[in-house]
Write an enzyme that holds these catalytic residues in place. Structure first.
Site, mmCIF file in Angstrom:
data_model
loop_
_atom_site.group_PDB
_atom_site.id
_atom_site.type_symbol
_atom_site.label_atom_id
_atom_site.label_comp_id
_atom_site.label_asym_id
_atom_site.label_seq_id
_atom_site.Cartn_x
_atom_site.Cartn_y
_atom_site.Cartn_z
ATOM 1 N N ARG B 64 0.787 -1.248 0.000
ATOM 2 C CA ARG B 64 0.000 0.000 0.000
ATOM 3 C C ARG B 64 0.812 1.287 0.000
ATOM 4 O O ARG B 64 0.232 2.369 0.011
ATOM 5 C CB ARG B 64 -0.972 0.038 1.200
ATOM 6 N N HIS B 179 -3.317 -12.253 -12.422
ATOM 7 C CA HIS B 179 -4.573 -12.274 -11.655
ATOM 8 C C HIS B 179 -5.632 -12.630 -12.696
ATOM 9 O O HIS B 179 -6.078 -11.773 -13.449
ATOM 10 C CB HIS B 179 -4.789 -10.872 -11.056
ATOM 11 N N ASP B 305 -1.616 -13.122 -0.523
ATOM 12 C CA ASP B 305 -2.394 -12.021 -1.087
ATOM 13 C C ASP B 305 -2.798 -11.055 0.029
ATOM 14 O O ASP B 305 -3.925 -10.548 0.066
ATOM 15 C CB ASP B 305 -3.621 -12.532 -1.860
ATOM 16 N N GLY B 324 -10.605 -8.306 -0.116
ATOM 17 C CA GLY B 324 -9.267 -8.627 0.378
ATOM 18 C C GLY B 324 -9.180 -8.875 1.865
ATOM 19 O O GLY B 324 -9.915 -8.293 2.656
#
Lengths: 310, 423
Positions: B64, B179, B305, B324
């Site tokens: 992030r 993905h 993940d 998530g």
């Protein structure tokens, strides 16, 4: 008989509880025909209509129900995707909670929202429709209407037609009716009536004429034309051709069959005028019964017994 | 400064080693393995009763930073990794600005060197802004330190970009991590499409959202060559596609997350956004198939993940909460307890999928093994330690674990990076 603090869905209700709500609603119907349409049952209680999704009908039906029980009523309308304005759903609810209400009536576009609300609030929660999940008072008012006209829910063949996929009304009705000796058939375009629904104990018949054969109850669902046309069915013209309820099609059902629709109807889409306004239509009875059912639900979850005049 | 880890059971499948022995690390490298090692002045760690693994590697993490430092930073994500027994992690590019250039790649490398206790390997986007229109400057980004290319969070939108990226792989060698998702089939879906989620009124993501994307990639790879690693498989049908591609001799690898190995869609009846992930939790049959594929070698890697989100975000209604869950601090312990102790996978396989294979796929030399000469990255694991997962004690800034309150026997207890203790 009815000891719940919340009404989140029909799925977890037992048949006795449903019967008890319907019996209570019968008494409430009587209240609505009195000269003075008010009982003091919920005097001093505050009902909050928390509407995160537009719905004039359901909101005013709950509003009238609360007022006829002498409750105080607060209407709150918010937008669904909450964090956009910096405040979450939870923040909004906690703000109102700080003003000490008693019952939240919640309408929300996201499935599971009523259950989520009940997980953190200390007040009662009545689900007025969460996403495509449940709309319990709609199923109850449908059941009340059917019971009035047919005497009983047992032994009926019910056909539900249209956008089952996105319909909380269809789900709640299935959950309710399967408590009784009923045979439920779903019909509509394949993308809107996935075969997976058979696992809920219903039949699926894509040929509407066949599905209607011998039906006692025909429930039409609203088609949201802007959202569905082109992807879920090729065009409105095709939808009308195969799934619109016409007087001709209605003849396939039992001659005493009832026609229900949760409203608001799309005239000329799922229903022809002749059917919507025809003799078999009980659409306006549904609206009347809606107030009574909602009175019964508000009354019962606030711990009421069945005596209204004391 | 040298370090001796004494009397632990060293489990290192690369050397076919599984025995109680000592390990000497000096100058950040493994210099000796053998019984009763002693070096004057060396620091000693008593590992009696502990398992000694080559440092665990999580090849699929979202840190992030830059851009979403309120969710996680390179420092906090690095600390979470160390606490979870990971010595190396690979960071996905969907930051703000996105890691689609050498500047951001260098920023991550430098910031990690300064602030993260574990090694952080950046993964670059495949196309600029992940738009699927123009390739990123792949060569320069590799020079800056990227170990892989991925549009993670999204699929590689353009089959032509995938083809070109595979062609450049011939000179750059770096893996493409896909993905696999057909965004049109996923639509507004928030959960697996099944009878169960239809009942709940949740919009569904069908199996073919994943399988159609995998099949597309496999056929492109079959024609143009190269290597693709498929991220986070979720369904039994995806397992079949990967198995067939491997049987055909194609260079395809795959990973699975702890949550897809341990959870299924039944949990969605709570409507808790803690179970909202992409790909979605699917059916018990899928979960069992994923475990089986992991044991059999069809799936090569467990990767978390790790997708940190703030509590405010994960407290939204199910439809509106972000996809998530986090995994760095629970993966090793829960996988050991649920899959190794129950003999669904062997201890050697555990080390392969959490260390050796990710090192090989990412081409991390000196990692994934404790052979003499490799990096002194070591995870000590106590097979007897009982733990109750408590997210309030996480190093991660995020709390969005679906495993709160889970009990496990067996947990990582010490983590060394280049011979230095980081946890």
């Amino acid at each position: 008989m009815f000891k719940r603090r919340h009404l989140i869905g029909i799925e977890d209700l037992k048949r006795e509880e449903i019967d008890h709500i319907l019996d209570t609603a019968d008494s409430m119907l009587e209240v609505s025909t009195r000269n003075v349409k008010k009982v003091p049952a919920l005097r001093g209680k505050t009902v909050v209509n928390l509407f995160f999704e537009n719905s004039t009908r359901t909101r005013i039906s709950f509003e009238l129900a609360a007022k006829r029980l002498s409750a105080d009523l607060l209407n709150f309308s918010g937008s669904s995707s909450s964090l956009s304005k910096g405040e979450t759903f939870r923040d909004t609810v906690q703000n109102i909670e700080a003003m000490h209400p008693d019952i939240f009536v919640i309408r929300h576009a996201a499935s599971g929202s009523a259950q989520y609300l009940s997980s953190f609030t200390k007040y009662s929660v009545v689900n007025a429709g969460d996403g495509a999940h449940e709309h319990p008072t709609q199923a109850l008012l449908d059941a009340l209407t059917i019971r009035q006209k047919k005497g009983s829910l047992d032994g009926l063949k019910v056909t539900i037609v249209g956008d089952v996929l996105h319909s909380r009304v269809a789900r709640s009705n299935i959950f309710l009716l399967r408590n009784y000796n009923t045979r439920i058939t779903l019909s509509g375009p394949v993308p809107l009536v996935p075969e997976e629904f058979k696992e809920l104990g219903v039949e699926v018949e894509y040929d509407l004429d066949k599905a209607l054969e011998g039906s006692d109850i025909v429930m039409m669902l609203r088609i949201q034309r802007e959202r569905l046309s082109g992807i879920f069915f090729p065009s409105l013209r095709e939808y009308r051709k195969y799934y619109q309820m016409t007087p001709e099609r209605m003849k396939r059902a039992d001659k005493n069959a009832l026609l229900l629709h949760p409203g608001p109807i799309n005239r000329g889409v799922e229903l022809m005028k002749e059917v919507a306004d025809g003799e078999q239509s009980v659409i306006l009875d549904q609206v009347t019964n809606g107030v009574a059912v909602r009175m019964a639900v508000l009354y019962l979850i606030s711990g009421g017994t069945n005596e209204l005049d004391h | 400064m040298s370090l001796i880890i004494k009397k632990g059971r060293v489990v290192d499948p690369a050397q076919k080693l599984n025995e109680e022995t000592d390990l000497l690390i000096d100058g950040g490298k493994v210099v000796k393995i053998g019984k009763n090692l002693s070096v004057p002045g060396a620091e000693t760690v008593d590992a009696k009763g502990l398992l000694v693994f080559p440092g665990l590697i999580d090849m699929h993490v979202h840190l992030r930073e830059p851009g979403f430092e309120y969710k996680e930073t390179i420092a906090s994500g690095g600390r979470a990794a160390a606490a979870g027994g990971f010595t190396s992690i690979a960071a996905m590019p969907n930051t703000l600005p996105m890691n689609d250039n050498e500047g951001i790649t260098s920023f991550i490398v430098d910031k990690a060197a300064a602030e993260s206790p574990v090694r952080v390997f950046p993964i670059s986007a495949v196309s600029r802004e992940q738009e699927g229109k123009e390739l990123v400057e792949m060569g320069s980004i590799v020079e800056a330190g990227a170990v892989a290319f991925s549009e993670d969070g999204f699929p590689i939108r353009s089959p032509l970009i995938l083809r070109r990226a595979l062609e450049f792989q011939k000179t750059l060698g770096k893996i493409i991590i896909e993905h696999a998702e057909d965004l049109v089939l996923s639509g507004e879906g928030v959960a697996h499409a099944s009878a169960f989620t239809y009942k709940l009124g949740l919009k569904g993501i069908p199996f073919s959202s994943e399988t159609a994307a995998i099949a597309r990639d496999i056929e492109i790879l079959r024609e143009f060559g190269g290597k693709i690693h498929f991220a986070h498989l979720s369904s039994r049908f995806s397992v079949e596609l990967v198995e067939r591609a491997k049987r055909d001799g194609l260079q395809v690898t795959a990973e699975v997350t702890p949550h897809h190995l341990l959870l299924n869609e039944d949990l969605l009846s709570t409507y808790s956004p803690l179970y909202k992930t992409k790909p979605p939790l699917r059916e018990e049959k899928d979960r069992l198939s994923l475990v089986d594929a992991l044991a059999k070698g069809i799936i090569d890697v467990i990767a978390t993940d790790h997708a940190p989100h703030s509590q405010d975000e994960k407290e939204l209604e199910f439809d509106f909460a972000p996809f998530g869950v986090i995994g760095l601090e629970t993966a090793a312990g829960l996988i050991y307890d649920r899959l190794v102790s129950t003999k669904l996978i062997s201890l050697e396989r555990f080390v392969e999928v959490l260390s050796l294979n990710p090192a090989k796929i990412l081409g991390l030399s000196g990692k994934g093994t404790l052979a003499v000469g490799s990096d002194g990255d070591v995870t000590l694991f106590d097979p007897e330690k009982s733990v109750v997962v408590d997210c309030e004690r996480f190093q991660s800034l995020a709390r969005n674990t679906p495993f709160q309150g889970w009990k496990a026997k067996g947990w990582p207890v010490m983590t060394f990076v280049a011979g230095r203790r980081v946890f």
